[in-house]
Structures are given as C-alpha cells and as structure tokens.
Design an enzyme around this catalytic site. Structure first.
Site, PDB file in Angstrom:
ATOM      1  N   ASP A  64       0.830  -1.208   0.000  1.00 24.07           N
ATOM      2  CA  ASP A  64       0.000   0.000   0.000  1.00 24.07           C
ATOM      3  C   ASP A  64       0.861   1.254   0.000  1.00 24.07           C
ATOM      4  O   ASP A  64       2.084   1.186   0.127  1.00 24.07           O
ATOM      5  CB  ASP A  64      -0.944   0.000   1.212  1.00 24.07           C
ATOM      6  N   ASN A 133      -6.771   0.030  14.470  1.00 20.64           N
ATOM      7  CA  ASN A 133      -8.227  -0.120  14.300  1.00 20.64           C
ATOM      8  C   ASN A 133      -8.584  -1.417  13.573  1.00 20.64           C
ATOM      9  O   ASN A 133      -9.706  -1.589  13.112  1.00 20.64           O
ATOM     10  CB  ASN A 133      -8.791   1.082  13.535  1.00 20.64           C
ATOM     11  N   HIS A 135      -7.262  -2.436  10.738  1.00 23.96           N
ATOM     12  CA  HIS A 135      -7.162  -2.412   9.273  1.00 23.96           C
ATOM     13  C   HIS A 135      -6.075  -3.372   8.778  1.00 23.96           C
ATOM     14  O   HIS A 135      -5.150  -3.717   9.515  1.00 23.96           O
ATOM     15  CB  HIS A 135      -6.969  -0.983   8.733  1.00 23.96           C
ATOM     16  N   GLU A 140      -9.677   0.035   5.560  1.00 25.39           N
ATOM     17  CA  GLU A 140     -10.168   0.528   6.837  1.00 25.39           C
ATOM     18  C   GLU A 140     -11.469  -0.172   7.249  1.00 25.39           C
ATOM     19  O   GLU A 140     -12.125  -0.808   6.409  1.00 25.39           O
ATOM     20  CB  GLU A 140     -10.413   2.040   6.721  1.00 25.39           C
TER      21      GLU A 140
HETATM   22  P1  PGA Z   1       2.702  -1.022  12.443  1.00 26.99           P
HETATM   23  O1  PGA Z   1       1.546  -0.777  11.391  1.00 26.99           O
HETATM   24  O2  PGA Z   1       3.406  -2.272  12.059  1.00 26.99           O
HETATM   25  O3  PGA Z   1       3.591   0.204  12.317  1.00 26.99           O
HETATM   26  O4  PGA Z   1       2.054  -1.131  13.803  1.00 26.99           O
HETATM   27  C1  PGA Z   1       0.618  -1.764  11.119  1.00 26.99           C
HETATM   28  C2  PGA Z   1      -0.501  -1.230  10.253  1.00 26.99           C
HETATM   29  O5  PGA Z   1      -1.009  -0.137  10.513  1.00 26.99           O
HETATM   30  O6  PGA Z   1      -0.910  -1.935   9.328  1.00 26.99           O
END
Ligand code: PGA
Length: 235
Positions: A64, A133, A135, A140
């Site tokens: 992404d 959250n 996601h 989302e």
């Molecule tokens: P993080 O991000 O590994 O920095 O916690 C995970 C995400 O938001 O998909």
C-alpha cells in the site's frame, strides 16, 4: 485462522523472517508490508541472506501507499520498504511491483495493479501488519471483503497513528492498497502483531465474529492463515 504466540519480538522476527526467506527462494509472487512490526523480520532476512546468499526468484508486491507520496518521500510506505529491505537485496528490475500513488488517475492505477495480479495468479504469501483499528493494508473498517486493489478514505485513527512514520506532520487523506479479496485469494496469509499497544485490537480480532467493521477478522475466512504475535499482545 491459526493463532501462534511466540515469546518476544526477537522470536517473532525470526519466525516471520524464516517464512519470508523460504518464499523468496521460490518462483511466484508475495506481498510484504511496511510498518514497524515487520522491521525485525526484515533485519533477520538480511542477516541470513548475507550468511547464505541465494537467487531470489519471487516477485515482491508492495502492499500500500499514502496517496500523493512515493519512495522518495521520507516516511512513506515505499520509502520504508526500500530503506529496510529492497535496496539491500540483489533484486532485478521489475522484481518489485508497487503502486504509483502519485499517478494522476489513481483508479486506473488500481486497475493496472489488478491486471498484473491476475497475470501472476494468486500470491504465494501475503504478510500483513494489523492497524490499531484492525485495518489490513489500508483497508479501513467498513471495507468490503470483495475488493481488490482500491483507493480508500483514511480513518481519523489511521491519519493520527501514521504520523509516527514521518518527521514532520503529514496531511494524509487517502490511501491506495491491495484489497482484502487479494489477501483471501493468497495461498498463505500471515497477520503479524507485536507489543502491548496491539493487545486491545488483537483481543477484538480473536473474540469477534467475522465482520467488515474489523478488517483483520477476514483472516478467519482463509483456510491457511496465521495470526502471529508476541506474548505482549496477549498477556
Ligand atoms: P505497524 O503498522 O506495524 O507500524 O504497527 C501496522 C498497520 O497499521 O498496518
């Protein structure tokens, strides 16, 4: 979805790194995420690769990106991936496939990505971090599980949490991401979480039924998925 709990971040990185190394040796396509969680695994991959180099046969897809940013923008997803992994491996031209999140027509960019994915057939492995959250990628809460690559409006939570990747405050509104359908079509799906800040969301994922309100619950629909976490996520 099989739940696998390892002792600490070091173990988690070794476990995930070992899986990634195996897939890099094989023909086929894999998806790797940016974010803080997989960084230890990428370090492990690089250390092992230095000790025992091999021909990297896999094609790697970036998961992404924040719309309007690319690998030259410090803190972007692609910046992370190049800095911590891609630039340190002997990858050939075309072996990394990423969105152009600066494209004028982002919908077309998604269509192009979906066509490329159709050609590689299904991913051998998709690795995903888990957002605060729930996601997956930038899909989302509320995102349909039927979607392939798509443009999303970022949730307020994600806009706030994402500031941690950047030195200066970023105005983030939209993201471009592989979709949950892409993940569910993969041969193997690994969700990875580390640290006590993920405890609340991990508990929700484990206890909830499958729901588009918690995208990570989609992994329960997959017959070869693992939720890999360290003990801090659960104790
Ligand atoms: P993080 O991000 O590994 O920095 O916690 C995970 C995400 O938001 O998909």
């Amino acid at each position: 979805m099989r739940i696998e709990i390892v002792e600490d971040y070091k173990e988690l990185s070794k476990r995930l790194g070992t899986i990634i190394l195996e897939e890099l040796k094989k023909e086929g396509a894999i998806v790797l995420p940016s974010g803080d969680t997989p960084l230890g695994a990428y370090e492990y991959v690089l250390e092992e690769f230095k000790l025992n180099p091999f021909e990297i046969k896999a094609t790697i897809f970036g998961l992404d990106e924040w719309c309007g940013l690319d690998r030259d923008d410090e803190g972007s997803c692609q910046y992370y991936m190049h800095k911590y992994l891609f630039d340190k491996l002997p990858l050939k031209d075309g072996q990394v496939i990423e969105f152009n999140a600066k494209a004028l027509d982002l919908k077309e960019e998604c269509q192009k990505m979906n066509q490329v994915i159709e050609k590689v057939k299904n991913f051998n492995l998709v690795v995903l971090g888990i957002g605060m959250n729930g996601h997956l990628g930038l899909n989302e809460p509320g995102t349909s599980f039927e979607k392939n690559a798509q443009i999303v409006n970022l949730s307020q939570r994600t806009k706030e949490v994402a500031q941690k990747y950047f030195k200066n405050k970023q105005k983030l509104e939209k993201g471009i991401t592989l979709g949950i359908k892409n993940f569910l079509d993969a041969k193997k799906l690994i969700l990875v979480a580390a640290g006590k800040k993920k405890k609340e969301i991990v508990k929700k994922i484990i206890e909830s039924d499958v729901s588009e309100e918690i995208p990570a619950t989609a992994a329960k629909l997959h017959n070869n998925s693992i939720l890999l976490m360290d003990r801090l996520c659960i104790d």
